[in-house]
Design a protein around this motif. Structure first.
Motif, PDB file in Angstrom:
ATOM      1  N   PRO A  92     -48.749  66.747 -11.890  1.00 32.42           N
ATOM      2  CA  PRO A  92     -48.568  65.541 -11.077  1.00 32.42           C
ATOM      3  C   PRO A  92     -49.149  65.621  -9.677  1.00 32.42           C
ATOM      4  CG  PRO A  92     -46.466  66.683 -11.392  1.00 32.42           C
ATOM      5  CD  PRO A  92     -47.454  67.331 -12.301  1.00 32.42           C
ATOM      6  N   ARG A  93     -49.204  66.811  -9.080  1.00 28.39           N
ATOM      7  CA  ARG A  93     -49.687  66.904  -7.693  1.00 28.39           C
ATOM      8  C   ARG A  93     -51.201  67.047  -7.607  1.00 28.39           C
ATOM      9  NH1 ARG A  93     -45.095  70.732  -4.708  1.00 28.39           N
ATOM     10  NH2 ARG A  93     -43.307  69.402  -5.235  1.00 28.39           N
ATOM     11  N   THR A  95     -55.142  65.905  -8.541  1.00 26.99           N
ATOM     12  CA  THR A  95     -55.807  64.623  -8.742  1.00 26.99           C
ATOM     13  C   THR A  95     -56.097  64.408 -10.225  1.00 26.99           C
ATOM     14  OG1 THR A  95     -58.051  65.493  -8.539  1.00 26.99           O
ATOM     15  CG2 THR A  95     -56.941  64.795  -6.487  1.00 26.99           C
ATOM     16  N   ARG A 130     -59.198  55.528 -10.110  1.00 27.01           N
ATOM     17  CA  ARG A 130     -58.198  56.249  -9.314  1.00 27.01           C
ATOM     18  C   ARG A 130     -58.427  57.761  -9.322  1.00 27.01           C
ATOM     19  NH1 ARG A 130     -52.608  53.162 -11.197  1.00 27.01           N
ATOM     20  NH2 ARG A 130     -53.351  51.036 -10.863  1.00 27.01           N
ATOM     21  N   GLN A 133     -56.689  60.068  -6.887  1.00 23.01           N
ATOM     22  CA  GLN A 133     -55.236  59.943  -6.708  1.00 23.01           C
ATOM     23  C   GLN A 133     -54.513  61.102  -7.390  1.00 23.01           C
ATOM     24  OE1 GLN A 133     -54.771  55.122  -7.052  1.00 23.01           O
ATOM     25  NE2 GLN A 133     -53.053  56.369  -7.725  1.00 23.01           N
ATOM     26  N   GLY A 136     -49.467  62.198 -10.571  1.00 23.76           N
ATOM     27  CA  GLY A 136     -48.074  61.771 -10.627  1.00 23.76           C
ATOM     28  C   GLY A 136     -47.849  60.342 -10.194  1.00 23.76           C
ATOM     29  N   THR A 137     -48.862  59.724  -9.580  1.00 28.06           N
ATOM     30  CA  THR A 137     -48.726  58.325  -9.157  1.00 28.06           C
ATOM     31  C   THR A 137     -49.057  57.344 -10.285  1.00 28.06           C
ATOM     32  OG1 THR A 137     -51.023  58.169  -8.359  1.00 28.06           O
ATOM     33  CG2 THR A 137     -49.350  58.946  -6.791  1.00 28.06           C
ATOM     34  N   SER A 139     -48.737  55.416 -13.975  1.00 29.84           N
ATOM     35  CA  SER A 139     -47.670  54.967 -14.872  1.00 29.84           C
ATOM     36  C   SER A 139     -47.640  55.867 -16.103  1.00 29.84           C
ATOM     37  CB  SER A 139     -47.919  53.523 -15.306  1.00 29.84           C
ATOM     38  OG  SER A 139     -49.023  53.467 -16.203  1.00 29.84           O
ATOM     39  N   GLN A 143     -50.678  58.047 -17.576  1.00 27.04           N
ATOM     40  CA  GLN A 143     -50.572  59.495 -17.750  1.00 27.04           C
ATOM     41  C   GLN A 143     -50.929  59.900 -19.183  1.00 27.04           C
ATOM     42  OE1 GLN A 143     -46.936  61.273 -16.298  1.00 27.04           O
ATOM     43  NE2 GLN A 143     -46.968  60.065 -14.415  1.00 27.04           N
TER      44      GLN A 143
END
Length: 238
Positions: A92-93, A95, A130, A133, A136-137, A139, A143
């Motif tokens: 999640p952390r 990119t 994205r 990004q 983890g950001t 949906s 994911q």
């Protein structure tokens, strides 16, 4: 023609509890094969065993002519068998792009890696938009796209997908299933475990129904889709 994947009398146990009780099936190159069944049927255990995360207590797994029985998980990936697990397991952390690059950790062909990252973005445009990004950001459905894209980065001969539509909205589930159909049209060989039996069987060349660790029914996707017992048990029809 020898099957790409041949599973024969596979048995897997957690301690004294046998979770997979002697199943046999095969996957030919270019096919989509699905395993359907209720929770606890042994579907995820089967995939985890094929990818080397669990060790069988009996039976044989042949992949591309080679036995996988004593092959460690990282070598199985290098042979061309990729696993997109239930629950996605993205980082999640990191990119989106770095998550994709992790899928190619065994490769050193930089031009090919860049080409396959672009392929992932072509399959899933939202990931390209994205790419910088944190994963983890995204949906849940996004994911799932990332997990599938990451699995494809190893250039698999066989892609195993475990419950790709779990927990997704109907619209997002449709996107995931249409992507699987697109991968099939491109010649990707897929072993699909999926709770949505109708969607899975509609896509599959061959299907197997699992109950309590055993395969109880096999046939073409279309045959199973129209089988009365399957329709009652898994498609919610009387």
């Amino acid at each position: 023609m020898t099957a790409l994947l041949e599973v024969e009398d596979l048995r897997v146990a957690y301690g004294k509890i046998e979770a997979v009780k002697g199943i046999s099936f095969k996957v030919d190159a270019g096919e989509v094969v699905t395993l359907i069944g209720t929770n606890g049927a042994g579907k995820t255990t089967t995939l985890r065993t094929l990818s080397g995360l669990l060790k069988p207590v009996g039976g044989q797994i042949m992949f591309d002519g080679k036995s996988l029985k004593k092959t460690p998980a990282h070598e199985i990936v290098s042979l061309g068998l990729a696993h997109s697990p239930e629950g996605r397991h993205i980082f999640p952390r990191m990119t989106i792009e770095d998550n994709l690059r992790l899928g190619a950790f065994l490769r050193n062909d930089k031009p090919g890696i860049e080409k396959d990252i672009q392929r992932a973005y072509d399959l899933f445009p939202i990931l390209g938009e994205r790419r910088k990004q944190a994963a983890g950001t995204l949906s849940g459905g996004e994911q799932q796209m990332l997990a599938m894209g990451r699995a494809l980065m190893s250039q698999p001969k066989l892609l195993m997908l475990d419950e790709p539509s779990m927990g997704l909205s109907p619209i997002m589930m449709q996107k995931i299933m249409s992507t699987i159909a697109e991968l099939k049209s491109q010649g990707t060989t897929i072993l699909l475990v999926e709770q949505n039996a109708q969607a899975a069987l509609s896509l599959a060349d061959q299907g197997h129904v699992m109950e309590i660790g055993k395969i109880v029914l096999s046939g073409t996707g279309q045959d199973l889709l129209h089988d009365e017992s399957v329709r009652k048990a898994y498609l919610g029809e009387d």
